[in-house]
Design a protein around this motif. Structure first.
Motif, mmCIF file in Angstrom:
data_model
loop_
_atom_site.group_PDB
_atom_site.id
_atom_site.type_symbol
_atom_site.label_atom_id
_atom_site.label_comp_id
_atom_site.label_asym_id
_atom_site.label_seq_id
_atom_site.Cartn_x
_atom_site.Cartn_y
_atom_site.Cartn_z
ATOM 1 N N PRO A 377 0.861 -1.194 0.000
ATOM 2 C CA PRO A 377 0.000 0.000 0.000
ATOM 3 C C PRO A 377 0.897 1.244 0.000
ATOM 4 O O PRO A 377 1.981 1.208 0.593
ATOM 5 N N ILE A 378 0.506 2.288 -0.675
ATOM 6 C CA ILE A 378 1.457 3.378 -0.935
ATOM 7 C C ILE A 378 1.251 4.608 -0.042
ATOM 8 O O ILE A 378 2.201 5.181 0.477
ATOM 9 N N ALA A 379 -0.017 5.003 0.124
ATOM 10 C CA ALA A 379 -0.258 6.293 0.796
ATOM 11 C C ALA A 379 -1.034 6.102 2.107
ATOM 12 O O ALA A 379 -2.075 6.709 2.329
ATOM 13 N N ILE A 380 -0.497 5.273 2.994
ATOM 14 C CA ILE A 380 -1.208 4.920 4.227
ATOM 15 C C ILE A 380 -1.527 6.151 5.091
ATOM 16 O O ILE A 380 -2.621 6.289 5.623
ATOM 17 N N GLN A 381 -0.548 7.045 5.206
ATOM 18 C CA GLN A 381 -0.743 8.167 6.137
ATOM 19 C C GLN A 381 -1.877 9.105 5.717
ATOM 20 O O GLN A 381 -2.395 9.859 6.534
ATOM 21 N N ALA A 382 -2.249 9.032 4.423
ATOM 22 C CA ALA A 382 -3.353 9.896 3.962
ATOM 23 C C ALA A 382 -4.692 9.417 4.506
ATOM 24 O O ALA A 382 -5.660 10.172 4.569
#
Ligand code: HEM
Length: 505
Positions: A377-382
């Motif tokens: 998964p690439i943009a977890i913090q979003a």
């Protein structure tokens, strides 16, 4: 004589200790597990900022503390969750109370007037912008855009054809140019010629890379803002930043995000210059331009530039990263690559490169891409949400102002959700089974999920089909070519090395 001052100091120390203890026993009093605090100023952030991967640390804590635990950003409570019922409540069922993300420092500085669909935190502001942008990503629109993406892929393949068979290349670099080209053509109808720019002269691309490499949230002021972002003091950070900029007022000293927003106007003007004025263009920005000029004035020009900026950055880095991960997996799983090649031969030809074939007929390709995005998964913090009103979530009293962060790794590697095959194994077929719809979180969840998902998947699939159709991808076996992953704003590989061998006709 000395007694009174000592007593006073004692009382003050006692009161401060009590306040700190009371604040940090917040989760304890609610019987919610929480890792030990390492900094009374930054809470758990000091630890999260010091580790190599923020998201991996959340996963480690989940192993220790369970599927719902508490952390602190400064003194602000943040729930880290991988419990499916909790996720469903927050991201879907109670969206009306959790519509906002945490306010980033850059958004605070830009204010509501320069918000975009990603940063807008007022419900009416976000809804209006999302409604204007939604039709841009409809299936019908994607069908019309496919030929434009295809032309960009032609240039990509032409570049690859210049490389001698078997040479080890960092394909991630080439993907970045491709996805930059695609987003500029599809969103703005601008031909940046970035794929043929061997000298790396494209300033926009450089700035976006800088933006992802240096997290603005982790500058000194950004860090202070993060711990006080739900208090009135947060405005002071933004004033201090503006003051600092005032004294170093050259545009070149602007951080990449502000530089890009400032320059979007010039960038979009380039589109107007390059195009015949009277001709209506069917790109993403046209809908926004129409909204600015509509009688109701649905969108202001600052919102237009801010949204143009967000489409540019979201469309470029995430998609090239996904392609990088896909390539890495293709190279190390020759059996899977062979199966994909067979499927492509059966269903695809350059004459029938239609949207429907790419998106519905190539089932194994769909499983493959999903499996890559499950494991990477690439943009977890979003995928965070802010609680806007006190509420009860599966028996937990969540106070207004608290944050929720979903621990995507723990969900994506949950054996119960993704078994029976071991979750650490790369196994595309697992996606043939019906799963909990919230078990796949790469594009987020609920009404605020990724706006560009359809576009990203179309671009990734079309590119892979054309690549596999022409080349066999082989691993670069030496240890020095292994894929190192880092996390700043997104989780991405440093480089992706691969060898390509042209398939015989
Ligand atoms: C593989 C590629 C991509 C990944 C992994 C990805 C991932 C994400 C994630 C995780 C979110 C947050 C969702 C949430 O909070 O629930 C998001 C939001 C968003 N993404 Fe993507 N994205 C990708 C490609 C794109 C593309 C190509 C575009 C546009 C051209 C785009 C535009 C957006 C926008 C505008 C939002 C904000 C939506 C909102 O707040 O309403 N993304 N994306």
């Amino acid at each position: 004589m000395m007694f009174l001052p000592i007593l006073l100091i004692g009382i003050i120390i006692f009161l401060i200790s009590y306040v700190i203890y009371h604040r940090y026993s917040y989760f304890f009093r609610r019987s919610i597990p929480s890792p030990a605090i390492t900094s009374i100023i930054f809470g758990h952030l000091s630890e999260l900022w010091s580790v190599q991967s923020y998201s991996e640390q959340l996963r480690q804590w989940t192993l220790q503390y369970g599927s719902i635990y508490g952390t602190f950003e400064g003194t602000r409570p943040l729930y880290v969750v991988s419990d499916m019922k909790f996720i469903e409540e927050v991201y879907v069922k109670q969206f009306a109370r959790f519509y906002a993300r945490r306010t980033a420092f850059s958004s605070r500085i830009l204010g509501n007037t320069r918000s975009n669909v990603f940063t807008a935190n007022l419900p009416q502001l976000w809804k209006r912008q999302r409604m204007i942008l939604n039709p841009t990503f409809s299936g019908a629109k994607m069908r019309r855009l496919l030929p434009t993406v295809d032309i960009c892929i032609n240039t990509f393949l032409e570049r690859l054809s210049m490389i001698t068979d078997g040479t080890i290349i960092n394909i991630y670099e080439i993907y970045k140019r491709l996805t930059m080209d695609v987003i500029c053509q599809c969103a703005f109808s601008i031909d940046t010629k970035v794929q043929n720019d061997m000298n790396n002269n494209n300033i926009y691309m450089k700035k976006i890379e800088e933006l992802f490499a240096k997290d603005f949230e982790r500058t000194n002021l950004g860090k202070i803002h993060r711990i006080i972002s739900n208090t009135r003091l947060a405005r002071i950070c933004s004033l201090l930043y503006q003051l600092k900029q005032f004294f170093h007022c050259q545009t070149s000293s602007l951080p990449a995000n502000f530089w890009l927003i400032e320059n979007m106007q010039k960038f979009i003007q380039q589109r107007v210059i390059e195009l015949d004025h009277k001709k209506r263009v069917d790109d993403f920005i046209q809908l926004m331009i129409d909204a600015v000029h509509s009688e109701k004035g649905q969108l202001s020009s600052s919102e237009l530039f801010s949204n143009a900026f967000v489409l540019l950055i979201a469309g470029f880095e995430t998609t090239s990263t996904a392609l990088g991960y896909c390539t890495y997996r293709l190279a190390i799983h020759q059996d899977i690559q062979a199966k994909l090649y067979e499927e492509i031969l059966e269903h695809w030809s350059s004459e029938t490169n239609s949207y429907d074939v790419i998106m519905t007929k190539l089932t194994y390709l769909d499983y493959f891409v999903k499996e890559v995005l499950r494991m990477y998964p690439i943009a977890i913090q979003a995928i965070n949400r802010q609680c806007m009103e006190d509420t009860d979530v599966v028996g937990y009293q969540i106070e207004k102002g608290s944050l929720i962060q979903v621990d995507v790794f723990s969900v994506h590697f949950n054996q119960e959700l993704w078994g029976p095959e071991a979750v650490e194994e790369f196994h595309p077929e697992r996606h043939s089974q019906k799963r909990n719809p919230l078990a796949f979180l790469t594009f987020g969840a609920g009404p605020r999920t990724c706006l560009g998902m359809r576009f990203a998947l179309m671009e990734i699939k079309l590119c892979l089909v054309r690549l596999i159709n022409e080349y066999q991808l082989l691993p670069a076996s030496d240890e020095k070519y292994k894929m190192n992953i880092r996390e700043h704003i997104v989780i991405q590989p440093e480089k992706v090395f691969v060898r390509l061998e042209k398939r015989s006709a």
